[in-house]
Write a protein that holds these residues in place. Sequence first.
Motif, PDB file in Angstrom:
ATOM      1  N   LEU A  45      20.876 -68.710 -31.455  1.00  0.00           N
ATOM      2  CA  LEU A  45      20.434 -67.996 -32.745  1.00  0.00           C
ATOM      3  C   LEU A  45      18.880 -68.071 -32.764  1.00  0.00           C
ATOM      4  CD1 LEU A  45      23.307 -67.880 -35.433  1.00  0.00           C
ATOM      5  CD2 LEU A  45      22.574 -65.992 -33.748  1.00  0.00           C
ATOM      6  N   MET A  46      18.467 -69.460 -32.723  1.00  0.00           N
ATOM      7  CA  MET A  46      16.970 -69.668 -32.883  1.00  0.00           C
ATOM      8  C   MET A  46      16.237 -69.225 -31.803  1.00  0.00           C
ATOM      9  SD  MET A  46      17.359 -73.548 -34.474  1.00  0.00           S
ATOM     10  CE  MET A  46      15.595 -73.854 -34.486  1.00  0.00           C
ATOM     11  N   LEU A  47      16.705 -69.243 -30.439  1.00  0.00           N
ATOM     12  CA  LEU A  47      15.945 -68.678 -29.385  1.00  0.00           C
ATOM     13  C   LEU A  47      15.879 -67.158 -29.375  1.00  0.00           C
ATOM     14  CD1 LEU A  47      17.739 -71.074 -26.495  1.00  0.00           C
ATOM     15  CD2 LEU A  47      15.326 -71.051 -27.208  1.00  0.00           C
ATOM     16  N   ILE A  48      17.057 -66.729 -29.899  1.00  0.00           N
ATOM     17  CA  ILE A  48      16.919 -65.209 -29.860  1.00  0.00           C
ATOM     18  C   ILE A  48      15.927 -64.670 -31.067  1.00  0.00           C
ATOM     19  CG2 ILE A  48      18.304 -63.126 -30.721  1.00  0.00           C
ATOM     20  CD1 ILE A  48      20.979 -64.539 -29.434  1.00  0.00           C
ATOM     21  N   VAL A  49      15.907 -65.387 -32.142  1.00  0.00           N
ATOM     22  CA  VAL A  49      15.129 -64.885 -33.273  1.00  0.00           C
ATOM     23  C   VAL A  49      13.451 -65.263 -32.960  1.00  0.00           C
ATOM     24  CG1 VAL A  49      14.490 -65.524 -35.551  1.00  0.00           C
ATOM     25  CG2 VAL A  49      16.890 -65.281 -35.096  1.00  0.00           C
ATOM     26  N   GLY A  50      13.532 -66.391 -32.338  1.00  0.00           N
ATOM     27  CA  GLY A  50      12.061 -66.702 -31.697  1.00  0.00           C
ATOM     28  C   GLY A  50      11.683 -65.686 -30.853  1.00  0.00           C
ATOM     29  N   GLY A  51      12.593 -65.513 -29.857  1.00  0.00           N
ATOM     30  CA  GLY A  51      11.999 -64.612 -28.649  1.00  0.00           C
ATOM     31  C   GLY A  51      11.790 -63.114 -29.301  1.00  0.00           C
ATOM     32  N   THR A  52      12.505 -62.685 -30.292  1.00  0.00           N
ATOM     33  CA  THR A  52      12.290 -61.361 -30.785  1.00  0.00           C
ATOM     34  C   THR A  52      10.952 -61.257 -31.498  1.00  0.00           C
ATOM     35  OG1 THR A  52      13.861 -61.746 -32.556  1.00  0.00           O
ATOM     36  CG2 THR A  52      14.543 -60.458 -30.469  1.00  0.00           C
ATOM     37  N   ARG A  53      10.647 -62.465 -32.216  1.00  0.00           N
ATOM     38  CA  ARG A  53       9.619 -62.297 -33.208  1.00  0.00           C
ATOM     39  C   ARG A  53       8.235 -62.602 -32.659  1.00  0.00           C
ATOM     40  NH1 ARG A  53       9.090 -62.492 -38.690  1.00  0.00           N
ATOM     41  NH2 ARG A  53       7.547 -63.662 -39.633  1.00  0.00           N
ATOM     42  N   TYR A  54       8.291 -63.491 -31.676  1.00  0.00           N
ATOM     43  CA  TYR A  54       7.047 -64.066 -31.283  1.00  0.00           C
ATOM     44  C   TYR A  54       6.740 -63.668 -29.612  1.00  0.00           C
ATOM     45  CZ  TYR A  54       8.103 -67.014 -35.358  1.00  0.00           C
ATOM     46  OH  TYR A  54       8.234 -67.363 -36.514  1.00  0.00           O
ATOM     47  N   ASP A  55       5.610 -63.555 -29.097  1.00  0.00           N
ATOM     48  CA  ASP A  55       5.407 -63.191 -28.001  1.00  0.00           C
ATOM     49  C   ASP A  55       5.172 -64.372 -26.918  1.00  0.00           C
ATOM     50  OD1 ASP A  55       5.275 -60.500 -28.498  1.00  0.00           O
ATOM     51  OD2 ASP A  55       3.087 -60.355 -28.699  1.00  0.00           O
ATOM     52  N   ASN A  56       5.812 -64.405 -25.924  1.00  0.00           N
ATOM     53  CA  ASN A  56       5.522 -65.770 -25.183  1.00  0.00           C
ATOM     54  C   ASN A  56       6.306 -66.720 -25.717  1.00  0.00           C
ATOM     55  OD1 ASN A  56       3.877 -64.127 -23.333  1.00  0.00           O
ATOM     56  ND2 ASN A  56       1.923 -64.892 -24.769  1.00  0.00           N
TER      57      ASN A  56
END
Length: 342
Positions: A45-56
């Motif tokens: 979930l942290m990877l998914i949220v980080g991937g959708t919220r932040y570029d790169n």
Amino acid sequence: MTTSAPAPGAAPTKPVARTARARKLPVRLDRRYLPVLGTFVVLALMLIVGGTRYDNFLTPAVISNLFINNAHLIVLAVGMTFVILTGGIDLSVGSVLALSTVITAALLQAGLPVPVVLPLAVGAGTVIGLAHGVMIHYFQVQPFVATLAGMFLARGLCFLIAPESIAIDDPSFVALASWVQIFGEWRMTSSVLIALIVVGLGFLVLHFTRFGRTVYAIGGGEQSALLMGLPVARTKVLAYVVSGTCAGLGGLLFAMFSRSGYSLTGVAMELDAIAAVVIGGTLLTGGTGFVLGSVLGVLVLGLIQTIITFEGTLSSWWTKIVIGVLLLIFVALQRVLSLRRT
């Protein structure tokens, strides 16, 4: 009205409906794996949220740095897993890590060759771990007290050897620390390679050796392990030897990362290691846990720091707040599972 009895010797008829219903039961997941599965879900979930919220965010460079920055903590968590599985604790790993960095820097500065320095730095942690195991088992000292004494001893030795920071500029050590293997955009450093080897060895030892099975048995019940004739004394001492050795090796990896030895290195790092192990699904009461779960716990802690760095506007103290909340959640989950098992 009479009922016909089954013929003598004939097999009793089985209820067909019950048998069919039993065959349709879904496969149940062992409760031991639930905390680890929860850790994996949190990490995903942290990877998914980080991937959708932040570029790169979901890039090979970020994931590689996650392992590079936490290689030493992965090694500490592996050693801590062995100790907590026996129902103990080791509060000295942060100070032993600092002692290893100081010994490495001081001996290299004195002109000793790298092949001599590296075993001495790791061996210092092994000796302290052996002392902990002997005090805890043979002298019946509580693990909290014994390892707390080891923590103060190791930290005091750090300041005795090197009151100030010592830079490491030995060419051989710098070459070892600078080794990197690039696979496209992925990076593999010598520290990460050593950490992964330690994880693999810890996994094999815990799950495929008699020593590992005895570690789990002691955590499940030391008196029961004694009645089964298992080598409880030797196993408990060796568990703390493993933890001390991993702390010494973790200090070596941190020295490779920072290129220095400093007496204040690793302050409160033992708490990070314990948090990673608990978040990874290992019960603090012992008997249940996995090395790979501890690695997932380290990655969760590292990813929290990475997300806060990407956020930019949040204070770094939010890392501690989030870790504290996760710890409470996972400890509560462990308690619920323990009560259900009882």
